[in-house]
Write an enzyme that holds these catalytic residues in place. Structure first.
Site, mmCIF file in Angstrom:
data_model
loop_
_atom_site.group_PDB
_atom_site.id
_atom_site.type_symbol
_atom_site.label_atom_id
_atom_site.label_comp_id
_atom_site.label_asym_id
_atom_site.label_seq_id
_atom_site.Cartn_x
_atom_site.Cartn_y
_atom_site.Cartn_z
ATOM 1 N N GLU A 36 4.886 -4.810 7.063
ATOM 2 C CA GLU A 36 4.157 -3.723 7.744
ATOM 3 C C GLU A 36 4.628 -3.512 9.177
ATOM 4 O O GLU A 36 4.607 -2.398 9.702
ATOM 5 C CB GLU A 36 2.648 -4.029 7.759
ATOM 6 C CG GLU A 36 1.960 -3.960 6.408
ATOM 7 C CD GLU A 36 1.956 -5.289 5.662
ATOM 8 O OE1 GLU A 36 2.766 -6.185 5.997
ATOM 9 O OE2 GLU A 36 1.141 -5.434 4.735
ATOM 10 N N ALA A 69 0.859 -1.180 0.000
ATOM 11 C CA ALA A 69 0.000 0.000 0.000
ATOM 12 C C ALA A 69 0.901 1.237 0.000
ATOM 13 O O ALA A 69 2.062 1.170 0.425
ATOM 14 C CB ALA A 69 -0.891 -0.025 1.232
ATOM 15 N N GLU A 113 -0.306 -9.377 -0.513
ATOM 16 C CA GLU A 113 -1.726 -9.665 -0.264
ATOM 17 C C GLU A 113 -2.513 -9.679 -1.572
ATOM 18 O O GLU A 113 -3.420 -10.494 -1.765
ATOM 19 C CB GLU A 113 -2.293 -8.620 0.705
ATOM 20 C CG GLU A 113 -1.731 -8.805 2.117
ATOM 21 C CD GLU A 113 -1.979 -7.611 3.027
ATOM 22 O OE1 GLU A 113 -1.725 -6.455 2.590
ATOM 23 O OE2 GLU A 113 -2.420 -7.815 4.160
ATOM 24 N N GLY A 145 0.790 -5.026 0.934
ATOM 25 C CA GLY A 145 -0.400 -5.121 0.086
ATOM 26 C C GLY A 145 -0.111 -5.803 -1.250
ATOM 27 O O GLY A 145 -1.003 -6.403 -1.857
HETATM 28 N N1 CAA Z 1 4.578 3.207 -0.638
HETATM 29 C C1 CAA Z 1 5.007 4.362 -1.196
HETATM 30 N N2 CAA Z 1 6.147 4.483 -1.882
HETATM 31 C C2 CAA Z 1 6.927 3.400 -1.993
HETATM 32 C C3 CAA Z 1 6.564 2.158 -1.446
HETATM 33 C C4 CAA Z 1 5.327 2.085 -0.738
HETATM 34 N N3 CAA Z 1 4.876 0.936 -0.205
HETATM 35 N N4 CAA Z 1 7.540 1.258 -1.707
HETATM 36 C C5 CAA Z 1 8.479 1.908 -2.424
HETATM 37 N N5 CAA Z 1 8.115 3.206 -2.601
HETATM 38 C C6 CAA Z 1 8.850 4.254 -3.305
HETATM 39 C C7 CAA Z 1 10.031 4.752 -2.482
HETATM 40 O O1 CAA Z 1 9.609 5.686 -1.535
HETATM 41 C C8 CAA Z 1 10.908 5.329 -3.557
HETATM 42 O O2 CAA Z 1 10.378 6.583 -3.930
HETATM 43 P P1 CAA Z 1 11.387 7.877 -4.028
HETATM 44 O O3 CAA Z 1 12.296 7.520 -5.183
HETATM 45 O O4 CAA Z 1 10.450 9.007 -4.324
HETATM 46 O O5 CAA Z 1 12.087 7.949 -2.744
HETATM 47 C C9 CAA Z 1 10.670 4.387 -4.750
HETATM 48 O O6 CAA Z 1 9.433 3.723 -4.473
HETATM 49 C C10 CAA Z 1 11.757 3.334 -4.883
HETATM 50 O O7 CAA Z 1 11.905 2.676 -3.646
HETATM 51 P P2 CAA Z 1 13.307 2.527 -2.864
HETATM 52 O O8 CAA Z 1 14.208 3.661 -3.207
HETATM 53 O O9 CAA Z 1 12.992 2.311 -1.424
HETATM 54 O O10 CAA Z 1 13.847 1.184 -3.531
HETATM 55 P P3 CAA Z 1 14.836 0.094 -2.882
HETATM 56 O O11 CAA Z 1 15.186 -0.841 -3.990
HETATM 57 O O12 CAA Z 1 15.894 0.738 -2.104
HETATM 58 O O13 CAA Z 1 13.894 -0.691 -1.808
HETATM 59 C C11 CAA Z 1 11.886 -1.835 -1.082
HETATM 60 C C12 CAA Z 1 12.799 -1.446 -2.268
HETATM 61 C C13 CAA Z 1 12.625 -2.800 -0.153
HETATM 62 C C14 CAA Z 1 10.670 -2.491 -1.659
HETATM 63 C C15 CAA Z 1 11.524 -0.565 -0.267
HETATM 64 O O14 CAA Z 1 11.020 0.412 -1.188
HETATM 65 C C16 CAA Z 1 10.471 -0.781 0.763
HETATM 66 O O15 CAA Z 1 10.762 -1.286 1.841
HETATM 67 N N6 CAA Z 1 9.209 -0.383 0.462
HETATM 68 C C17 CAA Z 1 8.099 -0.462 1.397
HETATM 69 C C18 CAA Z 1 7.608 -1.892 1.581
HETATM 70 C C19 CAA Z 1 6.508 -1.932 2.618
HETATM 71 O O16 CAA Z 1 6.695 -1.620 3.786
HETATM 72 N N7 CAA Z 1 5.272 -2.337 2.192
HETATM 73 C C20 CAA Z 1 4.116 -2.409 3.058
HETATM 74 C C21 CAA Z 1 3.272 -1.179 2.891
HETATM 75 S S1 CAA Z 1 1.939 -1.057 4.049
HETATM 76 C C22 CAA Z 1 0.770 -2.114 3.468
HETATM 77 O O17 CAA Z 1 0.901 -2.701 2.399
HETATM 78 C C23 CAA Z 1 -0.474 -2.251 4.298
HETATM 79 C C24 CAA Z 1 -1.437 -3.304 3.839
HETATM 80 O O18 CAA Z 1 -1.527 -4.379 4.380
HETATM 81 C C25 CAA Z 1 -2.352 -3.042 2.711
#
Ligand code: CAA
Length: 257
Positions: free
Chosen positions: A131, A65, A111, A108
């Site tokens: 998360e 998400a 999921e 998400g």
């Molecule tokens: N939401 C918003 N933006 C996101 C995102 C997310 N879930 N995941 C990645 N992005 C964005 C980053 O912020 C980044 O944007 P900027 O260039 O503007 O900074 C861009 O995508 C590229 O990401 P990274 O620079 O972080 O890429 P990386 O290769 O270094 O890392 C990753 C990749 C490990 C996937 C890392 O991006 C990450 O940990 N992302 C979040 C994963 C996460 O926590 N997901 C759960 C979300 S909550 C949820 O899903 C609730 C639910 O149950 C529905």
């Protein structure tokens, strides 16, 4: 559609939906999820579509998400938006959905892949529910579907530590149907979709409904549900076509009637 791309004629009777926010690793914001819900609803009502493939790109199926969209929200904001009602609608899709997953399928994203009926993974796929690392927990079915797929111990580990599993481990835990080299994951998903698209779409949809029901009810009720669907299929022309084709030693031509 701004954040997804829909191709209705990807292959005969197969529609392809591509999540299309590559810079954000296909983070699932509200608009994207709304578009996905609307597209699935439309494809579900299109007789020229029998199977749907949902994919991202090589780097990410979806990284969860949209954290930036949620970061400043309070409980009442979240309750009002009720973002997971969109997911309920996706889960109601009658036609089979195959997730073609490469790269990150997190939060998400994981999921969403698990809401699909089957998963074809590239060897670079990574699944996880991270998360917990951002102070929350899965909210779109992760604690339920992951546990049903992986069993309690492994699901607990993933949900409580946020660590990822790679494609090999996902296969070992039966989360995915198969793993293929990254350049082949969409092709392989299309092959699987084509096999299903050659069957009676009515039988396919009722069979899907019955398998899904097994996750929700106890055995006796599930068997009852299955039996009703089985009998119901004898009202279809496809049942006559399928059985006659077998007797006449020819290939059936299912029309979805
Ligand atoms: N939401 C918003 N933006 C996101 C995102 C997310 N879930 N995941 C990645 N992005 C964005 C980053 O912020 C980044 O944007 P900027 O260039 O503007 O900074 C861009 O995508 C590229 O990401 P990274 O620079 O972080 O890429 P990386 O290769 O270094 O890392 C990753 C990749 C490990 C996937 C890392 O991006 C990450 O940990 N992302 C979040 C994963 C996460 O926590 N997901 C759960 C979300 S909550 C949820 O899903 C609730 C639910 O149950 C529905």
């Amino acid at each position: 559609m701004e954040f997804i791309k829909v191709t209705k004629d990807h292959a005969p009777y197969i529609a392809l939906i591509e999540l299309n926010r590559p810079k954000e690793l296909n983070a699932l914001n509200l608009q994207l999820m709304g578009e996905l819900r609307d597209a699935l609803k439309e494809l579900d009502n299109d007789d020229n579509v029998r199977v749907i493939i949902l994919t991202g790109n090589e780097r990410a199926f979806a990284a969860g998400a949209d954290i930036k969209q949620m970061a400043g929200k309070g409980t009442i904001d979240m309750w009002k938006v009720d973002q997971f009602s969109t997911w309920d609608q996706i889960n109601k899709t009658r036609k089979p959905i195959i997730a073609a997953v490469s790269g990150f399928a997190l939060g998400g994203g994981c999921e969403l892949a698990m809401t699909c009926d089957m998963i074809v993974a590239s060897e670079t796929a990574q699944f996880g529910q991270p998360e917990i690392k951002i102070g929350v927990m899965p909210g779109a079915g992760g604690t339920q579907r992951l546990t049903k797929a992986l069993g309690k111990a492994k699901a607990m580990e993933l949900v409580l530590t946020g660590k990822f599993i790679d494609a090999e481990e996902a296969l070992r835990y039966k989360l995915v149907n198969k793993i293929v080299p990254v350049e082949l994951y969409l092709e392989e998903a299309t092959k699987l979709a084509s096999e299903i698209a050659a069957m009676s779409p009515i039988a396919v949809q009722m069979a899907k409904e019955s398998v899904k029901r097994s996750f929700e009810v106890h055995l006796e009720e599930g068997l009852h549900f299955e039996r009703k669907n089985f009998y119901m299929l004898f009202a279809s022309e496809d049942q006559k076509e399928g059985m006659n084709a077998f007797v006449e030693k020819r290939k059936p031509d299912f029309k979805g009637r």
